[in-house]
Design an enzyme around this catalytic site. Structure first.
Site, PDB file in Angstrom:
ATOM      1  N   TYR A  57       0.815  -1.219   0.000  1.00  0.00           N
ATOM      2  CA  TYR A  57       0.000   0.000   0.000  1.00  0.00           C
ATOM      3  C   TYR A  57       0.854   1.278   0.000  1.00  0.00           C
ATOM      4  O   TYR A  57       0.736   2.126   0.901  1.00  0.00           O
ATOM      5  CB  TYR A  57      -0.961   0.019   1.196  1.00  0.00           C
ATOM      6  CG  TYR A  57      -2.096  -0.985   1.122  1.00  0.00           C
ATOM      7  CD1 TYR A  57      -2.391  -1.674  -0.053  1.00  0.00           C
ATOM      8  CD2 TYR A  57      -2.881  -1.253   2.239  1.00  0.00           C
ATOM      9  CE1 TYR A  57      -3.432  -2.599  -0.111  1.00  0.00           C
ATOM     10  CE2 TYR A  57      -3.926  -2.171   2.186  1.00  0.00           C
ATOM     11  CZ  TYR A  57      -4.187  -2.843   1.006  1.00  0.00           C
ATOM     12  OH  TYR A  57      -5.213  -3.743   0.958  1.00  0.00           O
ATOM     13  N   SER A 160      -6.034 -13.700   1.583  1.00  0.00           N
ATOM     14  CA  SER A 160      -6.909 -12.721   0.950  1.00  0.00           C
ATOM     15  C   SER A 160      -7.085 -13.103  -0.518  1.00  0.00           C
ATOM     16  O   SER A 160      -6.113 -13.528  -1.162  1.00  0.00           O
ATOM     17  CB  SER A 160      -6.276 -11.328   1.069  1.00  0.00           C
ATOM     18  OG  SER A 160      -7.098 -10.370   0.472  1.00  0.00           O
ATOM     19  N   TRP A 211     -13.685  -6.457   1.748  1.00  0.00           N
ATOM     20  CA  TRP A 211     -13.018  -5.224   1.293  1.00  0.00           C
ATOM     21  C   TRP A 211     -13.812  -4.513   0.194  1.00  0.00           C
ATOM     22  O   TRP A 211     -14.608  -5.147  -0.500  1.00  0.00           O
ATOM     23  CB  TRP A 211     -11.577  -5.463   0.892  1.00  0.00           C
ATOM     24  CG  TRP A 211     -11.174  -6.385  -0.237  1.00  0.00           C
ATOM     25  CD1 TRP A 211     -10.694  -7.655  -0.110  1.00  0.00           C
ATOM     26  CD2 TRP A 211     -11.105  -6.097  -1.650  1.00  0.00           C
ATOM     27  NE1 TRP A 211     -10.358  -8.170  -1.340  1.00  0.00           N
ATOM     28  CE2 TRP A 211     -10.593  -7.233  -2.302  1.00  0.00           C
ATOM     29  CE3 TRP A 211     -11.426  -4.968  -2.423  1.00  0.00           C
ATOM     30  CZ2 TRP A 211     -10.402  -7.306  -3.693  1.00  0.00           C
ATOM     31  CZ3 TRP A 211     -11.244  -5.040  -3.816  1.00  0.00           C
ATOM     32  CH2 TRP A 211     -10.731  -6.188  -4.421  1.00  0.00           C
ATOM     33  N   GLY A 216     -15.166   0.753  -3.877  1.00  0.00           N
ATOM     34  CA  GLY A 216     -14.158   1.792  -4.080  1.00  0.00           C
ATOM     35  C   GLY A 216     -14.773   3.141  -4.450  1.00  0.00           C
ATOM     36  O   GLY A 216     -14.100   4.004  -5.001  1.00  0.00           O
TER      37      GLY A 216
HETATM   38  N1  LIG Z   1      -7.228  -7.561   0.217  1.00  0.00           N
HETATM   39  C1  LIG Z   1      -7.342  -6.840  -0.875  1.00  0.00           C
HETATM   40  O1  LIG Z   1      -6.980  -7.268  -1.988  1.00  0.00           O
HETATM   41  C2  LIG Z   1      -7.897  -5.451  -0.775  1.00  0.00           C
HETATM   42  C3  LIG Z   1      -8.200  -4.723  -1.937  1.00  0.00           C
HETATM   43  C4  LIG Z   1      -8.721  -3.431  -1.784  1.00  0.00           C
HETATM   44  C5  LIG Z   1      -8.921  -2.904  -0.520  1.00  0.00           C
HETATM   45  N2  LIG Z   1      -8.585  -3.624   0.587  1.00  0.00           N
HETATM   46  C6  LIG Z   1      -8.784  -3.083   1.960  1.00  0.00           C
HETATM   47  O2  LIG Z   1     -10.107  -2.626   2.072  1.00  0.00           O
HETATM   48  C7  LIG Z   1     -10.128  -1.270   2.527  1.00  0.00           C
HETATM   49  C8  LIG Z   1     -11.338  -0.581   1.959  1.00  0.00           C
HETATM   50  O3  LIG Z   1     -11.280  -0.582   0.524  1.00  0.00           O
HETATM   51  P1  LIG Z   1     -11.740   0.692  -0.286  1.00  0.00           P
HETATM   52  O4  LIG Z   1     -10.931   1.861   0.137  1.00  0.00           O
HETATM   53  O5  LIG Z   1     -11.796   0.336  -1.709  1.00  0.00           O
HETATM   54  O6  LIG Z   1     -13.219   0.860   0.356  1.00  0.00           O
HETATM   55  P2  LIG Z   1     -14.569   1.480  -0.180  1.00  0.00           P
HETATM   56  O7  LIG Z   1     -15.319   1.874   1.048  1.00  0.00           O
HETATM   57  O8  LIG Z   1     -15.226   0.582  -1.149  1.00  0.00           O
HETATM   58  O9  LIG Z   1     -14.138   2.769  -1.009  1.00  0.00           O
HETATM   59  C9  LIG Z   1     -13.611   3.890  -0.378  1.00  0.00           C
HETATM   60  C10 LIG Z   1     -13.675   5.011  -1.379  1.00  0.00           C
HETATM   61  O10 LIG Z   1     -15.042   5.367  -1.558  1.00  0.00           O
HETATM   62  C11 LIG Z   1     -15.170   6.748  -1.367  1.00  0.00           C
HETATM   63  N3  LIG Z   1     -16.473   7.055  -0.744  1.00  0.00           N
HETATM   64  C12 LIG Z   1     -16.935   6.647   0.451  1.00  0.00           C
HETATM   65  N4  LIG Z   1     -18.172   7.141   0.693  1.00  0.00           N
HETATM   66  C13 LIG Z   1     -18.476   7.891  -0.387  1.00  0.00           C
HETATM   67  C14 LIG Z   1     -19.600   8.660  -0.749  1.00  0.00           C
HETATM   68  N5  LIG Z   1     -20.661   8.786   0.053  1.00  0.00           N
HETATM   69  N6  LIG Z   1     -19.588   9.299  -1.940  1.00  0.00           N
HETATM   70  C15 LIG Z   1     -18.537   9.194  -2.766  1.00  0.00           C
HETATM   71  N7  LIG Z   1     -17.408   8.461  -2.470  1.00  0.00           N
HETATM   72  C16 LIG Z   1     -17.388   7.830  -1.300  1.00  0.00           C
HETATM   73  C17 LIG Z   1     -14.052   7.132  -0.422  1.00  0.00           C
HETATM   74  O11 LIG Z   1     -13.766   8.507  -0.590  1.00  0.00           O
HETATM   75  P3  LIG Z   1     -13.312   9.404   0.657  1.00  0.00           P
HETATM   76  O12 LIG Z   1     -11.940   8.942   1.020  1.00  0.00           O
HETATM   77  O13 LIG Z   1     -13.344  10.769   0.077  1.00  0.00           O
HETATM   78  O14 LIG Z   1     -14.288   9.223   1.746  1.00  0.00           O
HETATM   79  C18 LIG Z   1     -12.932   6.249  -0.903  1.00  0.00           C
HETATM   80  O15 LIG Z   1     -12.250   6.818  -2.000  1.00  0.00           O
HETATM   81  C19 LIG Z   1      -8.772  -0.711   2.052  1.00  0.00           C
HETATM   82  O16 LIG Z   1      -8.362   0.407   2.805  1.00  0.00           O
HETATM   83  C20 LIG Z   1      -7.876  -1.893   2.281  1.00  0.00           C
HETATM   84  O17 LIG Z   1      -7.489  -1.938   3.647  1.00  0.00           O
HETATM   85  C21 LIG Z   1      -8.092  -4.892   0.482  1.00  0.00           C
END
Ligand SMILES: NC(=O)c1ccc[n+]([C@@H]2O[C@H](COP(=O)([O-])OP(=O)(O)OC[C@H]3O[C@@H](n4cnc5c(N)ncnc54)[C@H](OP(=O)(O)O)[C@@H]3O)[C@@H](O)[C@H]2O)c1
Length: 302
Positions: A57, A160, A211, A216
């Site tokens: 990351y 994962s 996740w 996203g």
């Molecule tokens: N194991 C894996 O392969 C894997 C892959 C991907 C992710 N992950 C883990 O999962 C966690 C979460 O994933 P993710 O970040 O993709 O989560 P997510 O909750 O699906 O997406 C977060 C994104 O959505 C945006 N967002 C949230 N609420 C919103 C709204 N009301 N309107 C518009 N945009 C909004 C956020 O923007 P803001 O920041 O502006 O709020 C952020 O850019 C990661 O941090 C990581 O730890 C793991």
């Protein structure tokens, strides 16, 4: 009093918070070290004590470690998850020509060591294999996990993005249960509900870590027919369930699955973290869950 419970991830632990703060996007949040520490303290105060990171990351482990160093007493109040295996260390050990997975002993040991250094901690609560490596030798991985456990550097191990058979294969060489399979689960992408991944976790009583519950951010912005249908249905359900936002409805949809996932939060905005918490109090019924399924698929059940 927080509504976020601590839950047992697998029969032999660990205990994680039902909502987990994801730190993948930390680099983009442009926070000072003090702001990062404040954010950490805020979500821990709200009951969200588990944090998710990974070697790949960007500089997010480093940034997290800098914040933690400002108040080392926070270490004992949180559970830290990290992951290894995507290419990341290759740059440090020499030339690389393509991105690749790597689950060799030297990679696992050096990646873990580097994660510990960047985070500024002595032990990870859980270390996950980030993605299934086609060249993974499960005997080597099992031997390396045993070494990391014996040295006290890692408490629990998981995976994962593994299929059920990949999970079974690695588990067959381990003495302790893998503590999770961290998988993508949201109303746009839910193949894991259909390919046996969550069936297996339910059978083994191992909780998935879900996740990208909000895909996203795509659910809010994508201009596909699927995303438009979903937004319409989610808005209807927001009203029916007296939810604050469609985020809450989405998190409630993920959390209702009987594999009992813990849900990862991806936002660095504390107001959005609080929105996700509201989902824990929503009572979504079966028909409402299938309305989201139907909106996503574009057809009903047979
Ligand atoms: N194991 C894996 O392969 C894997 C892959 C991907 C992710 N992950 C883990 O999962 C966690 C979460 O994933 P993710 O970040 O993709 O989560 P997510 O909750 O699906 O997406 C977060 C994104 O959505 C945006 N967002 C949230 N609420 C919103 C709204 N009301 N309107 C518009 N945009 C909004 C956020 O923007 P803001 O920041 O502006 O709020 C952020 O850019 C990661 O941090 C990581 O730890 C793991």
């Amino acid at each position: 009093m927080s509504n976020v419970k601590k839950v047992l991830m697998a029969t032999q632990g660990p205990e994680f918070s039902q909502l987990v703060q994801g730190y993948w996007r930390l680099g983009a949040w442009e926070m000072s070290p003090q702001q990062r520490l404040t954010f950490l303290k805020q979500h821990v105060e709200l009951g969200i004590s588990t944090v998710d990171n990974a070697a790949i990351y960007g500089n997010s482990e480093q940034l997290f470690g800098e914040a933690l160093a400002l108040d080392p007493s926070m270490r004992d109040q949180i559970q830290i998850v990290s992951k290894f295996g995507i290419n990341g260390i290759a740059a440090e050990i020499g030339e690389k020509r393509v991105s690749h997975y790597d689950s060799s002993k030297s990679l696992i040991l050096s990646s873990t060591e580097n994660s510990l250094k960047r985070l500024g901690v002595e032990q990870l609560d859980a270390l996950l294999v980030h993605r299934p490596d086609f060249l993974m030798d499960v005997d080597v991985v099992a031997e390396t996990f045993a070494e990391l456990k014996a040295s006290g550097k890692v408490k629990h191990f998981g995976v994962s993005n593994f299929s059920a058979s990949q999970f079974e294969l690695l588990q067959s060489r381990l003495d302790e249960p893998l503590m999770t399979n961290q998988i993508e689960l949201n109303p746009i992408n839910f193949g894991v509900l259909e390919d046996g991944t969550t069936d297996q976790l339910q059978r083994l009583k191992v909780r998935p870590m879900a996740w990208s519950c909000l895909a996203g951010g795509d659910i809010f912005s994508a201009e596909t027919d699927q995303a438009r249908r979903l937004r319409g249905t989610l808005l209807e359900l927001q009203t029916e369930l007296s939810a604050n936002s469609i985020e809450q409805v989405i998190f409630a949809w993920v959390l209702k699955h009987p594999s009992n996932p813990v849900a990862l939060i991806g936002s660095g905005k504390i107001e959005r973290v609080k929105e996700a918490m509201g989902a824990l109090d929503l009572k979504m019924n079966t028909e409402q869950w299938y309305r989201i399924w139907t909106a996503s698929k574009g057809h009903g059940v047979a």
